[in-house]
Write a protein that holds these residues in place. Structure first.
Motif, PDB file in Angstrom:
ATOM      1  N   TRP A  39      -3.305  -9.450   9.313  1.00  0.00           N
ATOM      2  CA  TRP A  39      -4.437  -8.649   8.852  1.00  0.00           C
ATOM      3  C   TRP A  39      -4.406  -7.259   9.475  1.00  0.00           C
ATOM      4  O   TRP A  39      -4.751  -6.275   8.818  1.00  0.00           O
ATOM      5  CB  TRP A  39      -5.741  -9.347   9.179  1.00  0.00           C
ATOM      6  CG  TRP A  39      -6.948  -8.464   9.022  1.00  0.00           C
ATOM      7  CD1 TRP A  39      -7.841  -8.111   9.985  1.00  0.00           C
ATOM      8  CD2 TRP A  39      -7.379  -7.798   7.830  1.00  0.00           C
ATOM      9  NE1 TRP A  39      -8.795  -7.281   9.479  1.00  0.00           N
ATOM     10  CE2 TRP A  39      -8.542  -7.066   8.156  1.00  0.00           C
ATOM     11  CE3 TRP A  39      -6.899  -7.753   6.530  1.00  0.00           C
ATOM     12  CZ2 TRP A  39      -9.214  -6.302   7.213  1.00  0.00           C
ATOM     13  CZ3 TRP A  39      -7.563  -6.989   5.589  1.00  0.00           C
ATOM     14  CH2 TRP A  39      -8.718  -6.272   5.933  1.00  0.00           C
ATOM     15  N   SER A  40      -3.957  -7.159  10.720  1.00  0.00           N
ATOM     16  CA  SER A  40      -3.873  -5.856  11.372  1.00  0.00           C
ATOM     17  C   SER A  40      -2.892  -4.952  10.641  1.00  0.00           C
ATOM     18  O   SER A  40      -3.162  -3.749  10.445  1.00  0.00           O
ATOM     19  CB  SER A  40      -3.434  -6.036  12.826  1.00  0.00           C
ATOM     20  OG  SER A  40      -3.271  -4.785  13.462  1.00  0.00           O
ATOM     21  N   VAL A  41      -1.770  -5.513  10.202  1.00  0.00           N
ATOM     22  CA  VAL A  41      -0.786  -4.724   9.466  1.00  0.00           C
ATOM     23  C   VAL A  41      -1.334  -4.338   8.099  1.00  0.00           C
ATOM     24  O   VAL A  41      -1.204  -3.196   7.646  1.00  0.00           O
ATOM     25  CB  VAL A  41       0.534  -5.501   9.328  1.00  0.00           C
ATOM     26  CG1 VAL A  41       1.498  -4.781   8.395  1.00  0.00           C
ATOM     27  CG2 VAL A  41       1.182  -5.698  10.696  1.00  0.00           C
ATOM     28  N   VAL A  42      -1.953  -5.290   7.406  1.00  0.00           N
ATOM     29  CA  VAL A  42      -2.497  -5.034   6.066  1.00  0.00           C
ATOM     30  C   VAL A  42      -3.574  -3.966   6.115  1.00  0.00           C
ATOM     31  O   VAL A  42      -3.649  -3.080   5.254  1.00  0.00           O
ATOM     32  CB  VAL A  42      -3.052  -6.336   5.457  1.00  0.00           C
ATOM     33  CG1 VAL A  42      -3.850  -6.053   4.184  1.00  0.00           C
ATOM     34  CG2 VAL A  42      -1.918  -7.300   5.159  1.00  0.00           C
ATOM     35  N   ARG A  43      -4.409  -4.020   7.136  1.00  0.00           N
ATOM     36  CA  ARG A  43      -5.521  -3.082   7.253  1.00  0.00           C
ATOM     37  C   ARG A  43      -5.042  -1.644   7.353  1.00  0.00           C
ATOM     38  O   ARG A  43      -5.723  -0.722   6.906  1.00  0.00           O
ATOM     39  CB  ARG A  43      -6.353  -3.453   8.483  1.00  0.00           C
ATOM     40  CG  ARG A  43      -7.644  -2.677   8.637  1.00  0.00           C
ATOM     41  CD  ARG A  43      -8.414  -3.232   9.817  1.00  0.00           C
ATOM     42  NE  ARG A  43      -7.595  -3.239  11.018  1.00  0.00           N
ATOM     43  CZ  ARG A  43      -7.909  -3.930  12.114  1.00  0.00           C
ATOM     44  NH1 ARG A  43      -8.995  -4.674  12.144  1.00  0.00           N
ATOM     45  NH2 ARG A  43      -7.113  -3.874  13.167  1.00  0.00           N
ATOM     46  N   GLU A  44      -3.859  -1.427   7.912  1.00  0.00           N
ATOM     47  CA  GLU A  44      -3.339  -0.074   8.102  1.00  0.00           C
ATOM     48  C   GLU A  44      -2.447   0.393   6.954  1.00  0.00           C
ATOM     49  O   GLU A  44      -1.914   1.496   7.004  1.00  0.00           O
ATOM     50  CB  GLU A  44      -2.566  -0.008   9.425  1.00  0.00           C
ATOM     51  CG  GLU A  44      -3.457  -0.292  10.633  1.00  0.00           C
ATOM     52  CD  GLU A  44      -2.665  -0.321  11.924  1.00  0.00           C
ATOM     53  OE1 GLU A  44      -1.426  -0.146  11.843  1.00  0.00           O
ATOM     54  OE2 GLU A  44      -3.265  -0.524  12.982  1.00  0.00           O
ATOM     55  N   ARG A  45      -2.287  -0.446   5.918  1.00  0.00           N
ATOM     56  CA  ARG A  45      -1.403  -0.110   4.812  1.00  0.00           C
ATOM     57  C   ARG A  45      -2.161  -0.215   3.499  1.00  0.00           C
ATOM     58  O   ARG A  45      -2.410  -1.311   2.992  1.00  0.00           O
ATOM     59  CB  ARG A  45      -0.182  -1.034   4.803  1.00  0.00           C
ATOM     60  CG  ARG A  45       0.694  -0.848   6.022  1.00  0.00           C
ATOM     61  CD  ARG A  45       1.799  -1.897   6.096  1.00  0.00           C
ATOM     62  NE  ARG A  45       2.580  -1.688   7.310  1.00  0.00           N
ATOM     63  CZ  ARG A  45       3.714  -1.004   7.374  1.00  0.00           C
ATOM     64  NH1 ARG A  45       4.220  -0.477   6.277  1.00  0.00           N
ATOM     65  NH2 ARG A  45       4.346  -0.847   8.515  1.00  0.00           N
ATOM     66  N   PRO A  46      -2.552   0.905   2.902  1.00  0.00           N
ATOM     67  CA  PRO A  46      -3.320   0.865   1.647  1.00  0.00           C
ATOM     68  C   PRO A  46      -2.611   0.111   0.530  1.00  0.00           C
ATOM     69  O   PRO A  46      -3.244  -0.594  -0.251  1.00  0.00           O
ATOM     70  CB  PRO A  46      -3.487   2.351   1.297  1.00  0.00           C
ATOM     71  CG  PRO A  46      -3.353   3.072   2.595  1.00  0.00           C
ATOM     72  CD  PRO A  46      -2.370   2.279   3.399  1.00  0.00           C
ATOM     73  N   ALA A  47      -1.287   0.256   0.434  1.00  0.00           N
ATOM     74  CA  ALA A  47      -0.559  -0.438  -0.628  1.00  0.00           C
ATOM     75  C   ALA A  47      -0.627  -1.942  -0.455  1.00  0.00           C
ATOM     76  O   ALA A  47      -0.746  -2.688  -1.427  1.00  0.00           O
ATOM     77  CB  ALA A  47       0.894   0.034  -0.653  1.00  0.00           C
ATOM     78  N   ALA A  48      -0.546  -2.416   0.790  1.00  0.00           N
ATOM     79  CA  ALA A  48      -0.646  -3.854   1.052  1.00  0.00           C
ATOM     80  C   ALA A  48      -2.038  -4.372   0.705  1.00  0.00           C
ATOM     81  O   ALA A  48      -2.191  -5.462   0.144  1.00  0.00           O
ATOM     82  CB  ALA A  48      -0.307  -4.146   2.508  1.00  0.00           C
ATOM     83  N   ARG A  49      -3.058  -3.590   1.043  1.00  0.00           N
ATOM     84  CA  ARG A  49      -4.434  -4.003   0.700  1.00  0.00           C
ATOM     85  C   ARG A  49      -4.597  -4.110  -0.807  1.00  0.00           C
ATOM     86  O   ARG A  49      -5.236  -5.039  -1.311  1.00  0.00           O
ATOM     87  CB  ARG A  49      -5.437  -3.007   1.276  1.00  0.00           C
ATOM     88  CG  ARG A  49      -5.504  -2.991   2.792  1.00  0.00           C
ATOM     89  CD  ARG A  49      -6.826  -2.401   3.273  1.00  0.00           C
ATOM     90  NE  ARG A  49      -7.040  -1.045   2.777  1.00  0.00           N
ATOM     91  CZ  ARG A  49      -6.636   0.062   3.398  1.00  0.00           C
ATOM     92  NH1 ARG A  49      -5.972  -0.029   4.537  1.00  0.00           N
ATOM     93  NH2 ARG A  49      -6.887   1.253   2.894  1.00  0.00           N
ATOM     94  N   LEU A  50      -4.030  -3.162  -1.534  1.00  0.00           N
ATOM     95  CA  LEU A  50      -4.116  -3.207  -2.987  1.00  0.00           C
ATOM     96  C   LEU A  50      -3.381  -4.429  -3.536  1.00  0.00           C
ATOM     97  O   LEU A  50      -3.868  -5.094  -4.455  1.00  0.00           O
ATOM     98  CB  LEU A  50      -3.529  -1.930  -3.591  1.00  0.00           C
ATOM     99  CG  LEU A  50      -3.421  -1.896  -5.121  1.00  0.00           C
ATOM    100  CD1 LEU A  50      -4.779  -2.090  -5.776  1.00  0.00           C
ATOM    101  CD2 LEU A  50      -2.790  -0.585  -5.582  1.00  0.00           C
ATOM    102  N   GLY A  51      -2.222  -4.745  -2.973  1.00  0.00           N
ATOM    103  CA  GLY A  51      -1.474  -5.908  -3.441  1.00  0.00           C
ATOM    104  C   GLY A  51      -2.252  -7.193  -3.265  1.00  0.00           C
ATOM    105  O   GLY A  51      -2.333  -8.024  -4.185  1.00  0.00           O
TER     106      GLY A  51
END
Length: 440
Positions: free
Chosen positions: A245-257
């Motif tokens: 979640w820490s990685v996803v939170r810092e990556r807009p593209a991952a959050r969108l995915g």
């Protein structure tokens, strides 16, 4: 003898191409086998639960498989993060096989708690099938990731189409062996899961995820011509859900995915789950099962049959463009199904659009997520995505029943459309083009 890719620099591009082709063929085959096992359980699970525990809890027992798949994604991806794709997929299929055996025992003993435990573990088969789509892109060329992921999703179509025939055959055969009616298909599912596990254990070598990690150390990161945004964060290997979640939170593209996969699944499950009830409101009991079979078959075709086209569009037009197209189809599906009244052909069109929209958000969202995070944390992030997706589907299945009872099908489709609308704004937000820094 296969080239040893466990040492940095040992693999060349021709080696990777050959390994990827072999991996795709293997995953395609096991996806068909595993898909048959999963679909058989879905086909007869509610009927078996109704006979053992009563109609009132049949839906809850069926939902246990969905919840099980979501929860099992956590330990399965933890295994993958530490040891590779092969052991994680094998463990997931074995857990699903154990669940199938427990369901058979619950049918013999008519012990309800054993039924729920069995259905929960049976979700391991679904967890393995979902993780297979990510395995397909570990070594994929950036420009072909969408197509190769969608190929594995498409393989599920074959399993979904052939499974009902296997279910009937398995029931006839095992009834002669003394098993209760509807228990035999779960025994067949367990055998299918074991077969898939044995094939992967013996043939998925070298492991695609471990190979990708070695290449990330030996070679500079490959820049993908898509929507992945670079963020200079070191990816902890073997990380859990908190680090994911820490990685996803810092990556807009991952959050969108993740949002695309979860929201698309939520809308699809909410509308699809109550469509048989909607058909039952306007047709006699003698016709309902036949119509439900036709409508849901068209829906499943929309979900899986066109996934190669969706994958091609994902690579051709970009991940976010296909996500937006998927959301548009979901909104159109809600509008068509919600205003169909008791007109079954129009309702069928709505369910086909619903399946197509789900395919767009699933294929493009999964591809975008996979290429947006470093290889070290990728399995954990993918497991986090499947956990969120599964829980979203389970909540949608439960809430849709209450909405259907107190407000009706049109209101349900309206609320589903409202739930999908924010995804449009998220997908339209500009995201810098680039690739993740593989090793921070």
């Amino acid at each position: 003898m296969a080239t040893d890719l466990t040492a940095p620099g040992a693999a060349t591009r021709p080696d990777i191409t050959s390994i990827q082709r072999r991996t795709l063929r293997l995953l395609f085959t096991t996806q068909i086998v595993g898909g048959v096992g999963v679909t058989i359980g879905i086909a007869v699970g509610a009927l078996l639960a109704a006979r053992i525990a009563g109609t009132a809890v049949a839906g809850v027992a069926q939902s246990a498989g969905v919840v099980g798949a979501a929860l099992l994604a956590v330990p399965v991806t933890r295994i993958m993060a530490r040891h590779g794709r092969r052991p994680g997929l094998v463990v997931a299929y074995v857990v699903g096989a154990v669940g199938g055996v427990l369901v058979v025992l619950s049918a013999v003993t008519r012990w309800v708690p054993l039924l729920f435990l069995g259905m929960l573990l049976f979700g391991g088969g679904t967890a393995a099938n979902l993780q297979a789509r990510y395995t397909a892109v570990d070594l994929a060329e950036p420009a072909r990731r969408g197509r190769q992921l969608s190929l594995i999703v498409w393989a599920t179509t074959i399993g979904a189409v052939t499974a009902p025939n296997f279910a009937a055959l398995a029931d006839r055969v095992t009834t002669g062996w003394g098993l209760p009616p509807l228990a035999g298909p779960f025994a067949f599912s367990s055998a299918a899961f074991v077969l898939a596990a044995v094939v992967l254990l013996g043939l998925l070598r070298p492991d695609p995820l471990l190979t990708a990690r070695r290449l990330a150390v030996a070679d500079p990161p490959v820049v993908a011509p898509t929507d992945a945004a670079p963020v200079k964060v070191r990816a902890p290997r073997g990380a859990g859900m908190r680090a994911a979640w820490s990685v996803v939170r810092e990556r807009p593209a991952a959050r969108l995915g993740i949002a695309a996969v979860a929201v698309g699944h939520l809308v699809m499950v909410a509308v699809m789950a109550m469509t048989p009830v909607r058909l039952g409101e306007s047709h006699a009991d003698a016709d309902v099962l036949r119509l439900v079979g036709i409508v849901l078959s068209l829906h499943i075709a929309g979900m899986y049959a066109f996934s190669p086209v969706v994958g091609w569009l994902t690579d051709r037009l970009g991940r976010r463009a296909v996500i937006l197209g998927g959301v548009g189809l979901l909104l159109a599906a809600c509008a068509v199904a919600g205003t169909a009244g008791h007109h079954t052909p129009r309702l069928s069109v709505g369910l086909v659009l619903l399946g197509l929209g789900w395919s767009g958000t699933m294929v493009a969202g999964s591809t975008l997520l996979s290429e947006s995070v470093p290889t070290g944390v990728r399995p954990s992030v993918q497991g986090f995505c499947d956990l969120v997706m599964g829980l979203a589907g389970a909540v949608a299945a439960v809430v849709s029943g209450f909405v259907m009872q107190f407000a009706g099908y049109p209101v349900l489709t309206l609320l589903a459309a409202v739930a999908a609308a924010p995804l449009v704004a998220l997908a339209l937000r500009p995201v810098p083009t680039g690739a993740p820094d593989e090793e921070g």
